[in-house]
Scaffold this motif. Structure first.
Motif, PDB file in Angstrom:
ATOM      1  N   PHE A  88      58.370  57.257  35.783  1.00  0.00           N
ATOM      2  CA  PHE A  88      56.977  57.425  35.343  1.00  0.00           C
ATOM      3  C   PHE A  88      56.549  56.266  34.447  1.00  0.00           C
ATOM      4  N   ALA A  89      57.440  55.859  33.539  1.00  0.00           N
ATOM      5  CA  ALA A  89      57.129  54.754  32.624  1.00  0.00           C
ATOM      6  C   ALA A  89      56.901  53.455  33.388  1.00  0.00           C
ATOM      7  N   ILE A  90      57.748  53.194  34.375  1.00  0.00           N
ATOM      8  CA  ILE A  90      57.615  51.963  35.171  1.00  0.00           C
ATOM      9  C   ILE A  90      56.309  51.968  35.957  1.00  0.00           C
ATOM     10  N   CYS A  91      56.037  53.095  36.639  1.00  0.00           N
ATOM     11  CA  CYS A  91      54.825  53.184  37.479  1.00  0.00           C
ATOM     12  C   CYS A  91      53.551  53.077  36.650  1.00  0.00           C
ATOM     13  N   THR A  92      53.514  53.804  35.538  1.00  0.00           N
ATOM     14  CA  THR A  92      52.300  53.778  34.718  1.00  0.00           C
ATOM     15  C   THR A  92      52.123  52.437  34.024  1.00  0.00           C
ATOM     16  N   SER A  93      53.220  51.745  33.750  1.00  0.00           N
ATOM     17  CA  SER A  93      53.110  50.426  33.120  1.00  0.00           C
ATOM     18  C   SER A  93      52.577  49.394  34.103  1.00  0.00           C
ATOM     19  N   LEU A  94      53.061  49.474  35.340  1.00  0.00           N
ATOM     20  CA  LEU A  94      52.622  48.508  36.354  1.00  0.00           C
ATOM     21  C   LEU A  94      51.233  48.814  36.896  1.00  0.00           C
ATOM     22  N   PHE A  95      50.941  50.114  37.088  1.00  0.00           N
ATOM     23  CA  PHE A  95      49.695  50.495  37.754  1.00  0.00           C
ATOM     24  C   PHE A  95      48.758  51.322  36.874  1.00  0.00           C
ATOM     25  N   GLY A  96      49.202  51.703  35.679  1.00  0.00           N
ATOM     26  CA  GLY A  96      48.398  52.560  34.825  1.00  0.00           C
ATOM     27  C   GLY A  96      47.640  51.844  33.741  1.00  0.00           C
ATOM     28  N   GLY A  97      47.678  50.507  33.742  1.00  0.00           N
ATOM     29  CA  GLY A  97      46.797  49.792  32.831  1.00  0.00           C
ATOM     30  C   GLY A  97      47.438  48.799  31.900  1.00  0.00           C
ATOM     31  N   ILE A  98      48.651  49.066  31.422  1.00  0.00           N
ATOM     32  CA  ILE A  98      49.227  48.196  30.399  1.00  0.00           C
ATOM     33  C   ILE A  98      49.446  46.779  30.923  1.00  0.00           C
ATOM     34  N   MET A  99      50.065  46.641  32.081  1.00  0.00           N
ATOM     35  CA  MET A  99      50.277  45.323  32.666  1.00  0.00           C
ATOM     36  C   MET A  99      48.938  44.639  32.922  1.00  0.00           C
ATOM     37  N   HIS A 100      47.970  45.392  33.432  1.00  0.00           N
ATOM     38  CA  HIS A 100      46.652  44.830  33.740  1.00  0.00           C
ATOM     39  C   HIS A 100      45.969  44.326  32.479  1.00  0.00           C
ATOM     40  N   TYR A 101      46.127  45.057  31.388  1.00  0.00           N
ATOM     41  CA  TYR A 101      45.520  44.654  30.124  1.00  0.00           C
ATOM     42  C   TYR A 101      46.013  43.275  29.696  1.00  0.00           C
ATOM     43  N   PHE A 102      47.303  43.059  29.774  1.00  0.00           N
ATOM     44  CA  PHE A 102      47.861  41.776  29.348  1.00  0.00           C
ATOM     45  C   PHE A 102      47.525  40.658  30.328  1.00  0.00           C
ATOM     46  N   VAL A 103      47.484  40.966  31.614  1.00  0.00           N
ATOM     47  CA  VAL A 103      47.115  39.949  32.609  1.00  0.00           C
ATOM     48  C   VAL A 103      45.691  39.458  32.377  1.00  0.00           C
ATOM     49  N   VAL A 104      44.777  40.384  32.117  1.00  0.00           N
ATOM     50  CA  VAL A 104      43.383  40.003  31.842  1.00  0.00           C
ATOM     51  C   VAL A 104      43.312  39.119  30.605  1.00  0.00           C
ATOM     52  N   ASN A 105      44.003  39.518  29.557  1.00  0.00           N
ATOM     53  CA  ASN A 105      43.976  38.735  28.315  1.00  0.00           C
ATOM     54  C   ASN A 105      44.606  37.359  28.492  1.00  0.00           C
ATOM     55  N   ASP A 106      45.614  37.257  29.350  1.00  0.00           N
ATOM     56  CA  ASP A 106      46.239  35.954  29.616  1.00  0.00           C
ATOM     57  C   ASP A 106      45.260  34.993  30.299  1.00  0.00           C
ATOM     58  N   ASN A 107      44.248  35.555  30.972  1.00  0.00           N
ATOM     59  CA  ASN A 107      43.284  34.728  31.701  1.00  0.00           C
ATOM     60  C   ASN A 107      41.887  34.770  31.070  1.00  0.00           C
ATOM     61  N   LYS A 108      41.829  35.084  29.796  1.00  0.00           N
ATOM     62  CA  LYS A 108      40.535  35.316  29.164  1.00  0.00           C
ATOM     63  C   LYS A 108      39.646  34.070  29.127  1.00  0.00           C
ATOM     64  N   GLU A 109      40.229  32.877  29.014  1.00  0.00           N
ATOM     65  CA  GLU A 109      39.394  31.664  28.970  1.00  0.00           C
ATOM     66  C   GLU A 109      38.573  31.514  30.242  1.00  0.00           C
ATOM     67  N   GLU A 110      39.212  31.754  31.380  1.00  0.00           N
ATOM     68  CA  GLU A 110      38.498  31.657  32.655  1.00  0.00           C
ATOM     69  C   GLU A 110      37.493  32.790  32.810  1.00  0.00           C
ATOM     70  N   ILE A 111      37.901  34.002  32.428  1.00  0.00           N
ATOM     71  CA  ILE A 111      37.032  35.165  32.592  1.00  0.00           C
ATOM     72  C   ILE A 111      35.814  35.089  31.680  1.00  0.00           C
ATOM     73  N   GLU A 112      35.963  34.491  30.503  1.00  0.00           N
ATOM     74  CA  GLU A 112      34.829  34.332  29.588  1.00  0.00           C
ATOM     75  C   GLU A 112      33.677  33.604  30.245  1.00  0.00           C
ATOM     76  N   ARG A 113      34.006  32.587  31.042  1.00  0.00           N
ATOM     77  CA  ARG A 113      32.957  31.785  31.695  1.00  0.00           C
ATOM     78  C   ARG A 113      32.127  32.622  32.659  1.00  0.00           C
ATOM     79  N   TYR A 114      32.760  33.623  33.258  1.00  0.00           N
ATOM     80  CA  TYR A 114      32.033  34.474  34.196  1.00  0.00           C
ATOM     81  C   TYR A 114      30.935  35.270  33.496  1.00  0.00           C
ATOM     82  N   ALA A 115      31.181  35.669  32.252  1.00  0.00           N
ATOM     83  CA  ALA A 115      30.152  36.398  31.496  1.00  0.00           C
ATOM     84  C   ALA A 115      28.913  35.529  31.323  1.00  0.00           C
TER      85      ALA A 115
END
Length: 325
Positions: A88-115
């Motif tokens: 459950f911990a592995i699945c929720t970490s990969l698909f439940g948001g935590i991994m996604h949160y860090f991936v988005v933040n790792d790419n924030k410079e590029e994503i900022e431009r889209y705003a």
């Protein structure tokens, strides 16, 4: 190993586990917020279910570990529950948001431009409205003035009577001024001022990368754009601006060929919200945080009391002897 006399008391292990659960809730909520594009209600429900089930598994692990009857059966349940917890911990970490949160933040410079690009598209929509309506008013005024001293058909006559437009420059200019007030006057300026205030607030949140507010602001950009499309279209269609031309091949009179209004729309998806929702990748920071969170949560289980007795089974007979262990 925790002592049995600590049952019912809040221990350091309990506090550590609560810290882990709070971290799980925070990162899961923010990650799910990114995944959903700012659907706060759904994000809260998903996070509550995830955290609630994790807490239940922890409670059951501790209960199974400390069971004093049917010990072997409880040990099997303990092992099974621990396996479920890990999966459950592995699945929720990969698909439940935590991994996604860090991936988005790792790419924030590029994503900022889209705003900035998305807000620029709304700005462009407003400028298209200004340009179109200004030209439409000018076309109507010039067309009406061209009828002075000339013949015009019944359709145009009825329109001028409906709008109380006389066949003179002053009356026609007054009509043009009234149209400009409705389409581009103080009410319109107030709408744009409100939009500019919202845009400034969004820019502040994005430039400072406030992780709790990024997804709601991405949703807000889409909402503002949708509202602006409706407002500008409604205003454009709310007043009749005739396009008048001379019908040379037909009646030989000036006539209304069509009314000038437009449906204002921004085509395509908004990149900022889409980038937040669909960001892909892997983050070592996320892996480290997930391991830390679940170690904190499981610390309460690791140090929990484990019974040292042999459980009493259904075939056990009380004969006064002493149980050896």
């Amino acid at each position: 190993m925790a002592n049995t006399d600590k049952k019912g008391k809040i221990t350091i292990a309990n506090i550590i586990a609560m810290v882990g659960i709070c971290l799980l809730a925070i990162y899961s909520y923010m990650g799910n917020s990114y995944l959903s594009g700012g659907e706060t209600g759904a994000d809260i429900i998903i996070t509550a279910l995830l955290v609630g089930f994790t807490a239940f598994l922890l409670w059951f692990l501790i209960k199974a570990k400390g069971a004093e009857n049917n010990v072997k059966r409880w040990q099997k349940l303990e092992i099974g529950t621990l396996v479920v917890y890990i999966i459950f911990a592995i699945c929720t970490s990969l698909f439940g948001g935590i991994m996604h949160y860090f991936v988005v933040n790792d790419n924030k410079e590029e994503i900022e431009r889209y705003a900035a690009e998305d807000l620029a598209r709304i700005d462009s929509l407003i400028e298209r409205y200004r340009t179109y309506e200004s030209a439409a008013i000018e076309n109507s005024v010039m067309g009406l003035k061209s009828t002075i001293g000339n013949r015009y058909d019944e359709t145009l006559r009825e329109f001028m009577e409906e709008k109380s437009i006389g066949r003179n420059n002053a009356s026609i200019d007054l009509f043009g001024d009234l149209c400009k007030t409705w389409l581009l006057g103080d009410d319109f300026d107030a709408i744009i001022e409100n939009y500019n205030n919202e845009k400034e607030n969004i820019n502040i949140v994005v430039s400072n990368w406030n992780t709790m507010l990024i997804a709601p602001k991405a949703k807000q950009i889409s909402k503002i754009a949708e509202e602006m499309e409706g407002i500008l279209t409604e205003r454009s269609e709310g007043i009749k601006l005739p396009y008048i031309d001379y019908d040379e091949s037909g009646t030989g009179k000036y006539t209304i060929t069509h009314y000038q209004n437009k449906k204002f729309k921004i085509e395509g998806d908004f990149k900022f919200k889409k980038a937040i929702m669909e960001a892909e990748g892997f983050s070592m920071a996320a892996l480290f945080m997930v391991i830390l969170i679940h170690l904190l949560i499981l610390f309460n289980y690791i140090v929990a009391y484990r019974t040292a007795t042999i459980g009493v089974g259904k075939n056990y007979e009380e004969d006064g002897g002493i149980i050896l262990y």
